[in-house]
Design a protein around this motif. Structure first.
Motif, PDB file in Angstrom:
ATOM      1  N   SER A 148      35.689  50.799  49.932  1.00 39.40           N
ATOM      2  CA  SER A 148      36.948  51.098  50.598  1.00 39.40           C
ATOM      3  C   SER A 148      36.751  52.034  51.778  1.00 39.40           C
ATOM      4  CB  SER A 148      37.902  51.725  49.581  1.00 39.40           C
ATOM      5  OG  SER A 148      38.989  52.343  50.215  1.00 39.40           O
ATOM      6  N   VAL A 169      29.122  43.034  41.934  1.00 38.39           N
ATOM      7  CA  VAL A 169      29.947  42.998  40.720  1.00 38.39           C
ATOM      8  C   VAL A 169      29.836  41.583  40.164  1.00 38.39           C
ATOM      9  CG1 VAL A 169      32.277  43.218  39.773  1.00 38.39           C
ATOM     10  CG2 VAL A 169      31.524  44.744  41.631  1.00 38.39           C
ATOM     11  N   ARG A 216      33.909  54.372  47.130  1.00 38.49           N
ATOM     12  CA  ARG A 216      33.234  53.632  46.071  1.00 38.49           C
ATOM     13  C   ARG A 216      34.139  52.601  45.405  1.00 38.49           C
ATOM     14  NH1 ARG A 216      30.452  58.974  43.410  1.00 38.49           N
ATOM     15  NH2 ARG A 216      28.749  59.229  44.907  1.00 38.49           N
ATOM     16  N   ALA A 217      35.429  52.638  45.656  1.00 35.51           N
ATOM     17  CA  ALA A 217      36.302  51.560  45.196  1.00 35.51           C
ATOM     18  C   ALA A 217      36.035  50.359  46.087  1.00 35.51           C
ATOM     19  CB  ALA A 217      37.765  51.982  45.279  1.00 35.51           C
ATOM     20  N   VAL A 218      36.293  49.169  45.578  1.00 37.04           N
ATOM     21  CA  VAL A 218      35.972  47.957  46.319  1.00 37.04           C
ATOM     22  C   VAL A 218      37.197  47.444  47.056  1.00 37.04           C
ATOM     23  CG1 VAL A 218      35.240  45.560  46.148  1.00 37.04           C
ATOM     24  CG2 VAL A 218      34.144  47.306  44.730  1.00 37.04           C
ATOM     25  N   GLU A 219      37.078  47.349  48.386  1.00 39.81           N
ATOM     26  CA  GLU A 219      38.219  46.903  49.180  1.00 39.81           C
ATOM     27  C   GLU A 219      38.141  45.424  49.532  1.00 39.81           C
ATOM     28  OE1 GLU A 219      38.878  49.318  52.621  1.00 39.81           O
ATOM     29  OE2 GLU A 219      40.744  48.319  53.138  1.00 39.81           O
ATOM     30  N   ILE A 278      38.795  54.343  52.661  1.00 39.07           N
ATOM     31  CA  ILE A 278      39.239  55.685  52.285  1.00 39.07           C
ATOM     32  C   ILE A 278      38.566  56.142  50.989  1.00 39.07           C
ATOM     33  CG2 ILE A 278      41.209  57.088  51.629  1.00 39.07           C
ATOM     34  CD1 ILE A 278      42.925  55.277  53.419  1.00 39.07           C
ATOM     35  N   ALA A 279      38.611  55.311  49.986  1.00 35.14           N
ATOM     36  CA  ALA A 279      38.028  55.654  48.680  1.00 35.14           C
ATOM     37  C   ALA A 279      36.703  54.935  48.551  1.00 35.14           C
ATOM     38  CB  ALA A 279      38.981  55.262  47.558  1.00 35.14           C
ATOM     39  N   TRP A 297      35.959  41.600  48.843  1.00 33.93           N
ATOM     40  CA  TRP A 297      35.094  40.839  47.951  1.00 33.93           C
ATOM     41  C   TRP A 297      34.697  39.533  48.625  1.00 33.93           C
ATOM     42  CZ3 TRP A 297      34.703  42.461  42.582  1.00 33.93           C
ATOM     43  CH2 TRP A 297      35.510  43.562  42.269  1.00 33.93           C
ATOM     44  N   TRP A 331      30.565  45.915  36.823  1.00 34.69           N
ATOM     45  CA  TRP A 331      29.861  46.514  37.953  1.00 34.69           C
ATOM     46  C   TRP A 331      28.357  46.446  37.704  1.00 34.69           C
ATOM     47  CZ3 TRP A 331      26.761  50.975  37.797  1.00 34.69           C
ATOM     48  CH2 TRP A 331      26.266  51.374  39.048  1.00 34.69           C
TER      49      TRP A 331
END
Lengths: 107, 120
Positions: B100, B37, B105-108, B102-103, B110, B47
């Protein structure tokens, strides 16, 4: 490609105020939406995933809702620590586009 | 503790190339998707690219497609971004980011970011 539009682009509110930020997708994305907080000089931080699930460790004054095309992030009682730019991001399918950001300042 | 450390940024002339690296530690690298990102000066987050844990799924933003290549070496816990045909508008801080738990493709997580400046 799906566009992500945030509003407002900036806002100024007093400590203790309720603040709401909106994110709109140009097409439905189910609940595949994340919210991030980006404080000045820091790296972005995941606040919310799956549109409304609070990431572990995030204060409960943050909440979010929405599905499909319309989403909101709410700070129930704005604190000085919340000064940041907030971004939404879709992640249902590529491209994983971010919204343009909402800069939150203290009045 | 999850750690992501980018390297390889710097000053490059338009049309030049640069290879960014990200050293990951504190988690089972091969089990997580990774992304790049970027943030241009005074602009928002953008992104750039995504790669799944086994490199089976790779995606790019239109702005970099055909010029940038994402890759990973799971044996070395490393993520890469090969950037060719660089343009002024590629000037940004580039963040290495982990998906992430759990999710996915979300970014947990950085990294701290590495600055790429494209200028003559």
């Amino acid at each position: 490609d799906i566009q992500m539009t945030q509003s407002p682009s900036s806002l100024s509110a007093s400590v203790g105020d309720r603040v709401t930020i909106t994110c709109r997708a140009s097409q439905g994305i189910s609940n595949s939406l994340a919210w991030y907080q980006h404080r000045p000089g820091k790296v972005p931080k995941l606040l919310i995933y799956a549109a409304s699930t609070l990431q572990s460790g995030v204060p409960s004054r943050f909440s979010a809702s929405g599905s499909g095309t319309d989403f909101t992030l709410t700070i129930s009682s704005l604190q000085p620590d919340d000064i940041a730019t907030y971004y939404c991001q879709k992640y249902n399918s590529a491209p994983f586009t971010f919204g343009g950001g909402t800069k939150v300042e203290i009045k | 503790e999850v750690q992501l450390e980018e390297s390889g940024g710097g000053l490059v002339q338009p049309g030049g190339s640069l290879r960014l690296s990200c050293a990951a530690s504190g988690f089972t690298f091969s089990s997580y998707s990774m992304s790049w990102v970027r943030q241009a000066p005074g602009k928002g987050l953008e992104w750039v690219s995504y790669i799944s844990g086994n490199s089976g799924s790779i995606y790019y933003a239109d702005s970099v497609k055909g010029r940038f290549t994402i890759s990973r070496d799971n044996a070395k816990n490393s993520l890469f971004l090969q950037m060719n045909s660089l343009r002024d508008e590629d000037t940004s801080v580039y963040y290495c980011a982990r998906g992430s738990t759990i999710a996915g493709r979300a970014v947990e997580y950085w990294g701290q970011g590495t600055l790429v400046t494209v200028s003559s």
